[in-house]
Scaffold this motif. Structure first.
Motif, mmCIF file in Angstrom:
data_model
loop_
_atom_site.group_PDB
_atom_site.id
_atom_site.type_symbol
_atom_site.label_atom_id
_atom_site.label_comp_id
_atom_site.label_asym_id
_atom_site.label_seq_id
_atom_site.Cartn_x
_atom_site.Cartn_y
_atom_site.Cartn_z
ATOM 1 N N ALA A 1 121.597 1.122 8.084
ATOM 2 C CA ALA A 1 120.151 1.403 7.418
ATOM 3 C C ALA A 1 119.224 0.247 8.265
ATOM 4 C CB ALA A 1 119.845 0.992 6.007
ATOM 5 N N LEU A 2 119.756 -1.121 8.465
ATOM 6 C CA LEU A 2 118.844 -2.208 9.227
ATOM 7 C C LEU A 2 119.159 -1.817 10.653
ATOM 8 C CD1 LEU A 2 117.365 -4.613 9.042
ATOM 9 C CD2 LEU A 2 119.549 -5.803 9.227
ATOM 10 N N ALA A 3 120.291 -1.363 11.138
ATOM 11 C CA ALA A 3 120.101 -1.021 12.672
ATOM 12 C C ALA A 3 119.303 -0.203 13.105
ATOM 13 C CB ALA A 3 121.519 -0.697 13.153
ATOM 14 N N HIS A 4 119.203 1.058 12.039
ATOM 15 C CA HIS A 4 118.310 2.283 12.279
ATOM 16 C C HIS A 4 116.785 1.510 12.409
ATOM 17 C CE1 HIS A 4 116.096 5.762 12.001
ATOM 18 N NE2 HIS A 4 115.573 5.420 10.805
ATOM 19 N N ILE A 5 116.259 0.658 11.456
ATOM 20 C CA ILE A 5 115.017 0.281 11.166
ATOM 21 C C ILE A 5 114.591 -0.893 12.803
ATOM 22 C CG2 ILE A 5 113.484 -1.744 10.235
ATOM 23 C CD1 ILE A 5 114.663 -0.658 7.617
ATOM 24 N N GLN A 6 115.725 -1.378 13.161
ATOM 25 C CA GLN A 6 115.511 -2.285 14.206
ATOM 26 C C GLN A 6 115.528 -1.503 15.644
ATOM 27 O OE1 GLN A 6 118.806 -5.242 13.448
ATOM 28 N NE2 GLN A 6 117.215 -6.508 12.485
ATOM 29 N N SER A 7 115.938 -0.171 15.521
ATOM 30 C CA SER A 7 115.843 0.591 16.679
ATOM 31 C C SER A 7 114.450 1.335 16.642
ATOM 32 C CB SER A 7 117.047 1.614 16.747
ATOM 33 O OG SER A 7 116.908 2.398 15.672
ATOM 34 N N PRO B 1 110.690 2.124 17.443
ATOM 35 C CA PRO B 1 109.875 1.641 18.450
ATOM 36 C C PRO B 1 108.740 0.715 17.921
ATOM 37 C CG PRO B 1 110.320 3.827 19.110
ATOM 38 C CD PRO B 1 110.762 3.460 17.891
ATOM 39 N N SER B 2 108.227 1.163 16.503
ATOM 40 C CA SER B 2 107.331 0.431 15.875
ATOM 41 C C SER B 2 107.667 -0.983 15.710
ATOM 42 C CB SER B 2 106.867 1.026 14.642
ATOM 43 O OG SER B 2 107.980 1.387 13.713
ATOM 44 N N LEU C 1 110.249 -2.508 17.013
ATOM 45 C CA LEU C 1 110.515 -3.309 18.428
ATOM 46 C C LEU C 1 109.077 -4.085 18.870
ATOM 47 C CD1 LEU C 1 113.002 -0.860 20.035
ATOM 48 C CD2 LEU C 1 113.592 -3.423 19.232
ATOM 49 N N ALA C 2 108.241 -3.016 18.727
ATOM 50 C CA ALA C 2 106.958 -3.445 19.198
ATOM 51 C C ALA C 2 106.410 -4.537 18.532
ATOM 52 C CB ALA C 2 105.700 -2.162 19.267
ATOM 53 N N GLY C 3 106.425 -4.600 17.098
ATOM 54 C CA GLY C 3 105.909 -5.729 16.459
ATOM 55 C C GLY C 3 106.871 -6.988 16.612
ATOM 56 N N ARG C 4 107.889 -6.996 16.920
ATOM 57 C CA ARG C 4 108.964 -8.155 17.146
ATOM 58 C C ARG C 4 108.639 -8.723 18.595
ATOM 59 N NH1 ARG C 4 111.635 -10.693 13.272
ATOM 60 N NH2 ARG C 4 112.930 -11.440 14.907
ATOM 61 N N VAL C 5 108.168 -7.825 19.357
ATOM 62 C CA VAL C 5 107.739 -8.213 20.928
ATOM 63 C C VAL C 5 106.681 -8.979 20.796
ATOM 64 C CG1 VAL C 5 107.510 -7.468 23.333
ATOM 65 C CG2 VAL C 5 109.798 -6.774 22.117
ATOM 66 N N ALA C 6 105.502 -8.189 20.119
ATOM 67 C CA ALA C 6 104.298 -8.683 20.083
ATOM 68 C C ALA C 6 104.114 -9.982 19.258
ATOM 69 C CB ALA C 6 103.359 -7.775 19.305
ATOM 70 N N ALA C 7 105.084 -10.199 18.356
ATOM 71 C CA ALA C 7 105.047 -11.753 17.782
ATOM 72 C C ALA C 7 105.417 -12.783 18.659
ATOM 73 C CB ALA C 7 105.720 -11.415 16.632
ATOM 74 N N ARG C 8 106.453 -12.342 19.570
ATOM 75 C CA ARG C 8 107.054 -13.389 20.435
ATOM 76 C C ARG C 8 105.787 -13.540 21.603
ATOM 77 N NH1 ARG C 8 108.714 -17.709 21.795
ATOM 78 N NH2 ARG C 8 109.756 -18.086 23.797
ATOM 79 N N LEU D 1 102.380 1.795 29.646
ATOM 80 C CA LEU D 1 102.869 2.728 28.350
ATOM 81 C C LEU D 1 102.196 1.934 27.274
ATOM 82 C CD1 LEU D 1 106.560 3.160 29.357
ATOM 83 C CD2 LEU D 1 104.683 4.738 29.354
ATOM 84 N N LEU D 2 102.069 0.641 27.092
ATOM 85 C CA LEU D 2 101.368 -0.026 25.872
ATOM 86 C C LEU D 2 99.794 0.205 26.108
ATOM 87 C CD1 LEU D 2 103.278 -3.387 26.054
ATOM 88 C CD2 LEU D 2 103.503 -1.716 24.442
ATOM 89 N N THR D 3 99.318 0.393 27.166
ATOM 90 C CA THR D 3 97.840 0.879 27.024
ATOM 91 C C THR D 3 97.622 1.977 26.569
ATOM 92 O OG1 THR D 3 97.512 -0.904 29.064
ATOM 93 C CG2 THR D 3 95.883 1.044 28.748
ATOM 94 N N ARG D 4 98.444 3.003 26.867
ATOM 95 C CA ARG D 4 98.518 4.313 26.533
ATOM 96 C C ARG D 4 98.474 4.594 25.188
ATOM 97 N NH1 ARG D 4 102.418 7.854 29.900
ATOM 98 N NH2 ARG D 4 102.287 9.033 28.214
ATOM 99 N N VAL D 5 99.476 3.691 24.454
ATOM 100 C CA VAL D 5 99.630 3.721 23.071
ATOM 101 C C VAL D 5 98.747 3.219 22.382
ATOM 102 C CG1 VAL D 5 101.338 2.810 21.176
ATOM 103 C CG2 VAL D 5 102.285 3.754 23.175
#
Length: 151
Positions: A4-10, A12-13, A15-22, A135-139
């Motif tokens: 379950a956790l691996a699924h959540i961590q895969s 895109p939303s 991942l984007a949140g974690r990357v954005a926070a960094r 890609l981020l701009t399109r999203v």
């Protein structure tokens, strides 16, 4: 079956949140060298683009609560980076303008943010960086078009 956790961590939303926070963290650390926060940088940038701008309009454009904006403007004004004066079009309102020191601070903040973003994207090749940004701009544009805009 994926745990379950691996699924959540895969997702895109996620991942984007974690990357954005960094990314935000790196830029925030860089701006701290100027004694400013991300929101201060945004206020300076919006004032440069739209100023002189009515304080209420500035808050709406940035999506900042009026009470929070007052605190940001008090800090920026105290540092000599912006001026608040009666709006010539409607003297009941305050108009915000950048001072020369504010323009210089904005230039320094932009350079600090660029350096932080270069560090942030360092694991990618220049071509990958361009692709990611496109890609981020399109999203983001799709989210804004569907009513999910945020400053």
């Amino acid at each position: 079956m994926t745990p379950a956790l691996a699924h959540i961590q895969s997702l895109p939303s996620w991942l984007a949140g974690r990357v954005a926070a960094r990314g935000r963290s790196l830029v925030a650390e860089a701006l701290a060298a100027e004694g400013l926060k991300l929101a201060h940088h945004a206020v300076l940038a919006a004032t440069a683009d739209y100023g002189p701008v009515a304080q209420a309009d500035l808050g709406r454009r940035l999506g900042i609560d009026p009470k929070d904006l007052v605190g940001l403007l008090n800090h920026l004004g105290g540092a000599g980076l912006v001026l608040r004066a009666p709006d010539p079009a409607d003297r009941r309102k305050n108009a915000i303008t950048l001072t020369p020191a504010g323009t210089a601070a904005l230039t320094r903040c932009a350079a600090l943010a660029e350096t932080a973003n270069a560090e942030f994207l360092a694991p990618l090749t220049p071509a990958e960086q361009g692709t990611l940004t496109a890609l981020l701009t399109r999203v983001r544009e799709a989210a804004e078009a569907s009513g999910g805009s945020e400053a």
